[in-house]
Design an enzyme around this catalytic site. Structure first.
Site, PDB file in Angstrom:
ATOM      1  N   SER A 138      -9.561  -0.872   7.785  1.00  0.00           N
ATOM      2  CA  SER A 138      -9.049  -0.560   6.446  1.00  0.00           C
ATOM      3  C   SER A 138      -8.484  -1.736   5.659  1.00  0.00           C
ATOM      4  O   SER A 138      -8.160  -1.594   4.480  1.00  0.00           O
ATOM      5  CB  SER A 138      -7.969   0.523   6.538  1.00  0.00           C
ATOM      6  OG  SER A 138      -8.553   1.788   6.673  1.00  0.00           O
ATOM      7  N   SER A 152      -9.485   1.859   3.865  1.00  0.00           N
ATOM      8  CA  SER A 152      -8.637   2.635   2.998  1.00  0.00           C
ATOM      9  C   SER A 152      -7.766   1.799   2.059  1.00  0.00           C
ATOM     10  O   SER A 152      -7.264   2.333   1.071  1.00  0.00           O
ATOM     11  CB  SER A 152      -7.730   3.526   3.848  1.00  0.00           C
ATOM     12  OG  SER A 152      -6.854   2.740   4.627  1.00  0.00           O
ATOM     13  N   LYS A 174       0.854  -1.195   0.000  1.00  0.00           N
ATOM     14  CA  LYS A 174       0.000   0.000   0.000  1.00  0.00           C
ATOM     15  C   LYS A 174       0.893   1.249   0.000  1.00  0.00           C
ATOM     16  O   LYS A 174       2.019   1.213   0.508  1.00  0.00           O
ATOM     17  CB  LYS A 174      -0.859  -0.074   1.267  1.00  0.00           C
ATOM     18  CG  LYS A 174      -1.921   0.983   1.451  1.00  0.00           C
ATOM     19  CD  LYS A 174      -2.748   0.641   2.704  1.00  0.00           C
ATOM     20  CE  LYS A 174      -3.713   1.736   3.109  1.00  0.00           C
ATOM     21  NZ  LYS A 174      -4.520   1.378   4.299  1.00  0.00           N
TER      22      LYS A 174
END
Lengths: 498, 121
Positions: free
Chosen positions: A187, A163, A88
């Protein structure tokens, strides 16, 4: 999947990382062929979904060549030899940028790997790129990234969750790889549920946070998004453990707890179905699916009892105070001096405030404002102090419940993936995404989310199980036993794997 | 904790979120805010603080409750390690200054450049 350009036979698109390793071991294709094809998947499907924001072709192919050479010369191979993975955008990597999807960190180069990434590479995994996410991991829809929105692979008009939306969209649309995300209030789990992937939020402290751009330090954990729980188990076993460079990390004993006798082969025999996760506030189709999976668990020999968590209704409010307070503190370091964007000014204070205004997006600014307010003199005791007190109550209730059952089961999201733009203008509508996931972060316990079928609109439904501190591997054993019963999770979205 | 400025309002329950409170908070946060953005920020902060009021915030503000003695630990760290000096150019240790400044918007002669903060003519 057909032949690669080099003549080898590639694994089928839905193959897990473990299956890919068996494929490579059997010599059906080379690592260079495998990685070369996966890089093309990232450049096409990954870019089309908005999920892949960087593709590290040169370094990945070089690593693949080294892996092939190791295999050819009979040298020792790693536990994840030849498996592609992405990180990420808020997880530091030696190559590329680590901008946390924020204009504030545009072009930021960490120049070194986070501990989690370094450990994975040391076992032969190959970093192939970076995935999109909400700005500074703040969001539940991946609509706040300065790289743009991410599309759900099952319906491209809908959000992938957030997220870690890029990681989930990649895991949901194609196999082979695993993807590192981070989970502060859901997330990893919520986007995994929205995209039909498996996601684990490990016990707080199990995976080093060194190299993770901090959001809420007492809540953040790096974890895997994968095709299935076996892959998550393997990835966790490589990443986990104390790290001298993260003083809050520690080793957890992976040995089965004494409640499991040697004669008992069922992991987590007693399961608590959380009644507050089945109220009218939850989509009826999701509730129905949870009840069906409960029956499945009973058929597998589990005892399922209903458990009430009275503090669940306070968890989201508590989370909003603690997460924003920690965010406002952590993001104070972005000042236009040391890194990132600067708006020039003759006055230092003005340079700070203008640079931060320009660099941060609207959602991040809102959270910094709220966090600053709850920490400000006159309000800190009433807001932050009270939230800490409630957090303690939540933790105590979860731990007491986990004294009577081995795991606590709930849906991940109260509703199905929603349309892009549908909730973005109302913060409360977005924060409602987190009501069932924040509890695990507040209590510091592990939680695994797995895909459990689809609703009538063809959108994935995810369920989650929380366990005691350190019970991550037992949770994954439970998830594996469910996935072995029903392999619907193997399906890929139509067109998603092209 | 931010202590630079104090708000009034501890005697009268949850504070009214108004433009002045938003401006004050923005100053504490070192975050420029345009006048045009303030109404929306007021609306959003009001909504979020209404949600947060579920924790029983209003009564605590009225009674002037303190967080002293509140058990804070939700964390699982039972023992902190001793500090260990990191060696040069190892992760966590002192870096090559040029590598350190590589991400800075303005880096000259091994230093971060800021506007003048002391002295001057």
């Amino acid at each position: 999947m057909g032949e690669s350009s080099g003549g080898g036979v590639l694994p089928t698109p839905e193959s897990t990382s473990i299956e890919v390793m068996a494929h490579l071991k059997a010599g059906k294709c080379t690592t260079v062929e495998l990685i070369g094809h996966y890089l093309r998947v990232l450049e096409t499907t990954g870019r089309d979904l908005g999920a892949a924001v960087e593709v590290h072709s040169d370094s990945a192919l070089a690593a693949a060549q080294e892996s092939d050479a190791r295999r050819a010369s009979g040298k020792p191979l790693g536990k994840l030899e030849g498996v592609p993975f992405t990180a990420k955008m808020n997880i530091s990597t030696a190559e590329g940028t680590t901008d946390a999807a924020s204009g504030m960190l545009r072009g930021f180069k960490a120049n070194e790997d986070s501990t989690a990434v370094a450990r994975l590479r040391a076992e032969g995994a190959i970093l192939v790129g970076k995935s999109n996410c909400d700005e500074f991991a703040m969001g539940a829809s991946n609509e706040s990234s300065h790289h743009g929105v991410v599309h759900n692979p099952w319906d491209r008009d809908r959000v992938p969750g957030g997220s870690s939306g890029g990681a989930a969209a990649l895991a949901g649309s194609f196999g082979w790889a695993f993807h590192l995300g981070s989970d502060t209030g859901g997330s990893i789990r919520q986007p995994a549920a929205f995209c039909g992937a498996t996601g684990l939020k490990p016990t707080w402290g199990r995976v080093s946070r060194r190299g993770l751009v901090a959001f809420g330090s007492s809540l953040d954990q790096i974890g895997p998004l994968t095709r299935d729980a076996r892959d998550a188990q393997l990835v966790l076993s490589v990443m986990e453990g104390g790290d001298p460079l993260d003083a809050t990390s520690q080793d957890f004993d992976s040995v089965k707890t004494p409640t499991e006798t040697s004669a008992e082969t069922i992991s987590m025999k007693r399961i608590g179905l959380v009644s507050e996760g089945l109220t009218d506030a939850i989509d009826p189709e999701i509730r129905q699916r949870a009840l069906e999976v409960t029956e499945q668990l009973k058929n597998m020999g589990h005892e399922v009892v209903e458990v009430s968590l009275s503090t669940l209704s306070k968890a989201n409010a508590c989370y909003q105070v603690i997460a924003t307070a920690e965010a406002s503190s952590n993001l104070a370091r972005f000042d236009g001096i040391h890194t990132g964007q600067r708006v020039e000014s003759e006055d230092l204070e003005e340079l700070y405030s203008k640079s931060r205004r320009q660099g941060f997006g609207a959602e991040v600014r809102r959270r910094i404002m709220l966090g600053t307010f709850v920490l400000s003199s006159g309000y800190i005791d009433a807001y932050y102090g009270k939230a800490q007190q409630v957090r303690h109550e939540i933790r105590q209730e979860i731990l007491s419940a986990l004294d009577t059952v081995d795991s606590l089961m709930m849906p991940v999201s109260p509703f199905a993936p929603f349309k892009i733009g549908e909730r973005v203008s109302d913060p409360l509508a977005l924060y409602a995404c987190d009501i069932l996931t924040v509890t695990a972060n507040l209590a510091g316990v592990p939680a695994v989310a797995i895909p459990c079928g689809f609703d009538s609109g063809g959108l994935p439904i995810g369920l989650q199980w929380m366990g005691k501190h350190g019970d991550d591997h037992r949770l994954l054993d439970l998830a594996t036993s469910l996935q072995d019963q029903d392999d619907a999770w193997r399906g890929l979205p139509p067109g998603g794997s092209q | 904790m931010v202590t630079g400025e104090s708000h009034s309002g501890t005697d009268s329950g949850p504070p009214p979120i108004d433009a002045e409170l938003v401006r004050k908070t923005a100053r504490l946060a070192r975050l420029e805010i345009d006048e045009a953005e303030i109404p929306k920020m007021v609306e959003h902060m009001e909504k979020i603080l209404d949600l947060v009021a579920d924790l029983g915030i209003g009564s605590d503000l009225q009674s002037g409750a303190s967080s002293e003695g509140v058990e804070e630990s939700s964390l699982t760290v039972s023992e902190w390690r001793e500090d260990v000096p990191a060696t040069a150019n190892q992760p966590g240790g002192p870096r090559d200054p040029e590598a350190l400044g590589g991400n800075a918007p303005d880096w000259r002669d091994g230093a971060f450049v800021t506007p003048r903060v002391v002295g001057g003519d």
